[in-house]
Design an enzyme around this catalytic site. Structure first.
Site, PDB file in Angstrom:
ATOM      1  N   ALA A  23       0.852  -1.180   0.000  1.00 55.17           N
ATOM      2  CA  ALA A  23       0.000   0.000   0.000  1.00 55.17           C
ATOM      3  C   ALA A  23       0.894   1.237   0.000  1.00 55.17           C
ATOM      4  CB  ALA A  23      -0.884  -0.012   1.235  1.00 55.17           C
ATOM      5  N   GLY A  65       0.581  -5.044   1.080  1.00 60.54           N
ATOM      6  CA  GLY A  65      -0.652  -5.166   0.294  1.00 60.54           C
ATOM      7  C   GLY A  65      -0.399  -5.747  -1.097  1.00 60.54           C
ATOM      8  N   GLU A  81      -0.404  -9.364  -0.535  1.00 60.52           N
ATOM      9  CA  GLU A  81      -1.788  -9.747  -0.215  1.00 60.52           C
ATOM     10  C   GLU A  81      -2.648  -9.833  -1.483  1.00 60.52           C
ATOM     11  OE1 GLU A  81      -2.172  -6.686   2.866  1.00 60.52           O
ATOM     12  OE2 GLU A  81      -2.750  -8.270   4.255  1.00 60.52           O
ATOM     13  N   GLU A 134       4.564  -5.161   7.294  1.00 58.11           N
ATOM     14  CA  GLU A 134       3.718  -4.156   7.967  1.00 58.11           C
ATOM     15  C   GLU A 134       4.133  -3.885   9.407  1.00 58.11           C
ATOM     16  OE1 GLU A 134       2.583  -6.473   5.920  1.00 58.11           O
ATOM     17  OE2 GLU A 134       0.868  -5.756   4.768  1.00 58.11           O
TER      18      GLU A 134
END
Ligand code: CAA
Length: 256
Positions: free
Chosen positions: A63, A106, A109, A129
């Site tokens: 992200a 992300g 993911e 993270e």
């Protein structure tokens, strides 16, 4: 505005690319909005039988951290990519993540929400993270342990360390590792092979595989028996078994 997600259709395969190369394909909220719209279009297009998700040089480095720095908990909920990744996971057709460069946070993911992962030898993957003071929030704690086991998932998430493609293959995170120059041809070859299968049968199997692990075993066996028996009498079952008897290749219905 430049397209942050591109889609290219060849035969019955859709190749979807993240297109923010200067940011190593870091995923902004707008990038995910565009991905969501593309996935919806793919879902509604009966002529697309397999999807490859990839990025130029990098899959996605997570992200966009700049966009998250000042989020409140409420804003973080709205920023989160979980719904779009669930949409990706629940696409009825087979999906392949073709991973090059970094697939982090992300980004990894997003790859975990695909059915199958193929990595380039130089790829690096991880969920860092915790080193940012947060935790995986777009399916990482749910999907990673299903692939690699709970102990390995905890080790990777707690440490935040990046692993190379060889280790990712060894622990079941990726299903194939290829030379960098062969990544897209390997992904396309697999996608074409899957796109030629009976979509009716494959989509039933995918539904079961998506849900069986989340169900009590008795309910899962019952649901599987329902899907299995429901395929009898379908044009693809008739053709598939007739082709076997006649010692020829089946010609499956090309609608999904
Ligand atoms: N967000 C925003 N920008 C990013 C980014 C990210 N996740 N990853 C890379 N970039 C940008 C960098 O800021 C840099 O931009 P500038 O040239 O404008 O400075 C550019 O991409 C290249 O990055 P580096 O200069 O850092 O390149 P490097 O080769 O030295 O390192 C890297 C590459 C290891 C990927 C490093 O950039 C990095 O660690 N990125 C962050 C990875 C990360 O922590 N991802 C998880 C994010 S959190 C998350 O995803 C939450 C979630 O659960 C949804």
């Amino acid at each position: 505005m430049n397209s942050l997600i591109s889609i290219e259709k060849t035969e019955s395969i859709a190749i979807v690319r993240v297109n923010r190369p200067k940011q190593y394909n870091a995923l902004s909220r707008e990038t995910i909005n565009q991905l969501d719209a593309v996935l919806e279009a793919v879902r509604q297009d009966a002529s697309i039988h397999a999807l490859i998700l990839t990025g130029e040089k990098n899959f996605a480095a997570g992200a966009d951290i700049g966009d998250m720095t000042h989020l409140t908990p409420q804003e973080a909920q709205a920023f989160l990519f979980a719904d779009t990744f669930r949409k990706l996971e629940l696409l009825p057709i087979p999906t392949i993540a073709a991973i090059c460069g970094y697939a982090l946070g992300g980004g990894l993911e997003m790859a975990l929400a695909c059915d199958i992962r193929i990595a380039s030898e130089e790829a690096q993957m991880g969920l860092p993270e915790i080193s940012l003071g947060i935790m995986p929030g777009a399916g990482g704690t749910v999907r990673l342990p299903k692939l690699v086991g709970i102990g390995k998932a905890k080790e990777l998430i707690f440490s935040g360390r990046k692993i190379a493609a060889a280790e990712a293959f060894q622990c079941g995170l990726v299903q194939q590792v290829v030379a960098p120059e062969d990544l897209m041809s390997a992904a396309c070859e697999l996608a074409k092979k899957l796109a030629r299968q009976s979509m009716t049968a494959l989509m039933s199997a995918k539904t079961m595989l998506n849900f069986s692990a989340e169900m009590p075993p008795e309910a899962a066996f019952k649901m599987e028996a329902g899907y299995w028996s429901g395929l009898f009498g379908s044009p693809d079952q008739v053709e598939g078994m007739q082709a076997f008897i006649e010692k020829r290749k089946p010609k499956f219905n090309m609608q999904k």
